[in-house]
Design a protein around this motif. Structure first.
Motif, mmCIF file in Angstrom:
data_model
loop_
_atom_site.group_PDB
_atom_site.id
_atom_site.type_symbol
_atom_site.label_atom_id
_atom_site.label_comp_id
_atom_site.label_asym_id
_atom_site.label_seq_id
_atom_site.Cartn_x
_atom_site.Cartn_y
_atom_site.Cartn_z
ATOM 1 N N SER A 296 0.848 -1.196 0.000
ATOM 2 C CA SER A 296 0.000 0.000 0.000
ATOM 3 C C SER A 296 0.883 1.245 0.000
ATOM 4 N N TYR A 297 0.386 2.320 -0.621
ATOM 5 C CA TYR A 297 1.197 3.510 -0.851
ATOM 6 C C TYR A 297 0.759 4.691 0.017
ATOM 7 N N GLY A 298 1.725 5.256 0.740
ATOM 8 C CA GLY A 298 1.477 6.439 1.539
ATOM 9 C C GLY A 298 1.162 7.656 0.685
ATOM 10 N N GLU A 299 1.713 7.726 -0.533
ATOM 11 C CA GLU A 299 1.457 8.856 -1.413
ATOM 12 C C GLU A 299 -0.039 9.020 -1.678
ATOM 13 N N ASN A 300 -0.711 7.895 -1.925
ATOM 14 C CA ASN A 300 -2.134 7.945 -2.225
ATOM 15 C C ASN A 300 -2.965 8.241 -0.978
ATOM 16 N N ILE A 301 -2.461 7.817 0.177
ATOM 17 C CA ILE A 301 -3.130 8.175 1.431
ATOM 18 C C ILE A 301 -3.073 9.687 1.626
ATOM 19 N N GLY A 302 -1.925 10.284 1.306
ATOM 20 C CA GLY A 302 -1.793 11.732 1.395
ATOM 21 C C GLY A 302 -2.753 12.458 0.470
ATOM 22 N N VAL A 303 -2.946 11.918 -0.732
ATOM 23 C CA VAL A 303 -3.901 12.511 -1.675
ATOM 24 C C VAL A 303 -5.306 12.493 -1.086
ATOM 25 N N MET A 304 -5.690 11.369 -0.474
ATOM 26 C CA MET A 304 -7.013 11.272 0.131
ATOM 27 C C MET A 304 -7.188 12.282 1.255
ATOM 28 N N GLN A 305 -6.145 12.442 2.063
ATOM 29 C CA GLN A 305 -6.212 13.386 3.179
ATOM 30 C C GLN A 305 -6.420 14.807 2.674
ATOM 31 N N MET A 306 -5.748 15.164 1.585
ATOM 32 C CA MET A 306 -5.845 16.522 1.056
ATOM 33 C C MET A 306 -7.167 16.764 0.341
ATOM 34 N N SER A 307 -7.626 15.780 -0.417
ATOM 35 C CA SER A 307 -8.830 15.966 -1.231
ATOM 36 C C SER A 307 -10.111 15.696 -0.463
ATOM 37 N N ARG A 308 -10.002 14.966 0.667
ATOM 38 C CA ARG A 308 -11.147 14.527 1.460
ATOM 39 C C ARG A 308 -12.093 13.652 0.642
ATOM 40 N N VAL A 309 -11.521 12.948 -0.327
ATOM 41 C CA VAL A 309 -12.270 11.989 -1.128
ATOM 42 C C VAL A 309 -11.747 10.599 -0.788
ATOM 43 N N TYR A 310 -12.565 9.786 -0.115
ATOM 44 C CA TYR A 310 -12.135 8.480 0.375
ATOM 45 C C TYR A 310 -12.776 7.333 -0.405
ATOM 46 N N SER A 311 -13.391 7.646 -1.516
ATOM 47 C CA SER A 311 -14.171 6.670 -2.278
ATOM 48 C C SER A 311 -13.312 5.537 -2.834
ATOM 49 N N VAL A 312 -13.762 4.303 -2.606
ATOM 50 C CA VAL A 312 -13.071 3.152 -3.187
ATOM 51 C C VAL A 312 -13.249 3.134 -4.698
ATOM 52 N N TRP A 313 -14.288 3.794 -5.195
ATOM 53 C CA TRP A 313 -14.487 3.879 -6.648
ATOM 54 C C TRP A 313 -13.349 4.656 -7.292
ATOM 55 N N VAL A 314 -12.874 5.680 -6.612
ATOM 56 C CA VAL A 314 -11.773 6.487 -7.148
ATOM 57 C C VAL A 314 -10.492 5.666 -7.202
ATOM 58 N N ILE A 315 -10.212 4.902 -6.137
ATOM 59 C CA ILE A 315 -9.021 4.039 -6.117
ATOM 60 C C ILE A 315 -9.143 2.967 -7.186
ATOM 61 N N GLY A 316 -10.339 2.377 -7.315
ATOM 62 C CA GLY A 316 -10.553 1.381 -8.366
ATOM 63 C C GLY A 316 -10.365 1.971 -9.746
#
Length: 424
Positions: A296-316
């Motif tokens: 799992s990538y911390g970079e993408n966790i940081g993106v979620m924190q900044m955007s406040r978008v936690y949708s699994v659809w976006v990751i998919g």
């Protein structure tokens, strides 16, 4: 668009954004993971296209096994660079593949143990006094990587003032977009920062388009297989399988960060056994096509924190784009031209956001650092992790500072008395 959930989310776990927004948000995650995911195979001698393909497929498998409940993106793991590089030079991919396969098997074994033993022990060994510093370390340990990308010319390995300027400009516009934009534009500040930073990089002459011009529009990734050789490489298993314990500890840290920023408890639902099994299956899949081990990538966790978008659809969506991208030669080559200056500039923000999430754990839980016990737990975690005080053994095993900090933090929390003798 404003937040509409108690956890501050614009789109929570199971909410699917409209397609235009979904595409842009997924593309933002793709850009964020791309540099690190491609760098690992380049350092080891594997095919970058296969690594991108493996990251996408691995993420989709992880989502399947976790029942679509965790927004985690799987990318190439840096923990295995040393043994993979040695095995690649000595034996070729079949040996590397067997090592990657063994990593996945270790994950599955640990997942089975957790499934049988339960996860109630997690709350005991990971109180806020341990979780907060570990989460901070996960972000701050990447600070030197961002700084190097933002100052050093990879071609000459020398300091370059142009790279420094582009990195600062990229950081500045990313902050500007994050603070001043709202609606859809306010959800993709990282993507906008990367695009603007890329334009600055072109103007400063840091981008070489020659590879894009010569790349074909369609290019099948150079898949490899562990079955190309019938020989068994025990050295591959012995050098890589133990390192799975290192990445498992990092995996726990990432889940803790996700718990914090999303307000969900993934240790309970879908459960740690499922998250571990998802990671393990992703690495096994990578071994079958010629990719490196993934995590799992911390970079993408940081993106979620900044955007406040936690949708699994976006990751998919990011995973699907990665799979498609691995077959589009020119687009893949274009993204590979994004210079380190841009990645470093954005990294200053992303990695700091992860560290701030750890600080928020400490503040929200009201951890009292006037108590010596809390200080004695936090201090070694921070210095060991950020300073990368790592354990490197002669057989190529390298336990990162983050992994050691996690283990030491757990042990100190378990063995230290509740109250210091001087405080009684």
């Amino acid at each position: 668009m404003e937040e509409k959930h108690a956890n501050g989310a614009i789109y929570d776990l199971y909410e699917r954004p409209p397609f235009p927004a979904l595409f842009g948000l997924s593309l933002q995650h793709l850009f964020s993971m791309f540099g690190a995911t491609v760098l690992v195979p380049l350092l080891v001698g594997l095919n970058p296209g296969v690594a991108i393909f493996s990251s996408g497929v691995g993420t989709l498998l992880h989502m399947l096994i976790t029942r679509g409940k965790i927004p985690a993106y799987m990318g190439s793991s840096f923990a295995f660079i040393i043994p993979m590089g040695s095995l690649m030079k000595a034996f070729g991919y079949p040996a590397v593949g067997q090592g990657v396969l063994s990593v996945g098997v270790v994950y599955l074994i640990v997942a089975l143990i957790v499934a049988k033993a339960g996860s109630a022990w997690i709350d005991r060994i990971f109180p806020a006094s341990v979780v907060g510093p570990i989460v901070m370390v996960i972000g701050l340990s990447l600070a030197s990587t961002a700084a190097q990308n933002a100052t050093i010319n990879s071609a000459t390995s020398k300091y370059d003032i142009k790279i420094f300027i582009v990195a600062l400009l990229t950081l500045a516009v990313t902050i500007l977009y994050n603070m001043c934009f709202k609606g859809f534009m306010g959800m993709i500040p990282v993507l906008l920062g990367i695009i603007t930073g890329y334009i600055f990089a072109v103007l400063f002459g840091l981008v070489d388009f020659s590879r894009v011009m010569t790349a074909p529009w369609f290019a099948l990734p150079n898949f490899n297989s562990i079955f190309e050789s019938s020989r068994f490489y025990p050295s591959a298993v012995l050098s890589m399988a133990p390192l799975a314990l290192v990445t498992i500890s990092e995996h726990l840290g990432h889940i803790m960060v996700l718990n914090k920023i999303t307000g969900h408890n993934f240790f309970k639902d879908p459960g740690l056994s499922h998250t571990l099994a998802g990671d393990g299956t992703a690495s096994i899949a990578a071994s079958l096509v010629g990719g490196p081990s993934v995590t799992s990538y911390g970079e993408n966790i940081g993106v979620m924190q900044m955007s406040r978008v936690y949708s699994v659809w976006v990751i998919g969506g990011a995973a699907v784009l990665a799979v498609l991208l691995s077959f589009i030669g020119k687009l893949s080559a274009l993204i590979e031209t994004v210079p380190g200056a841009v990645i470093g500039g954005v990294g200053f923000m992303l990695y700091g956001v992860i560290a701030a999430a750890g600080l928020q754990v400490i503040v929200d839980s009201k951890v009292d650092y006037s108590k010596k016990r809390n200080l004695m737990v936090a201090a070694p975690i921070l210095v060991i992790g950020i300073g990368n005080f790592h354990l490197q053994l002669s057989n190529g095993l390298d336990f990162s500072g983050v992994a050691l900090a996690t283990v030491i933090g757990i042990l100190l929390n378990l063995i230290l008395p509740k109250v210091a003798a001087s405080e009684k």
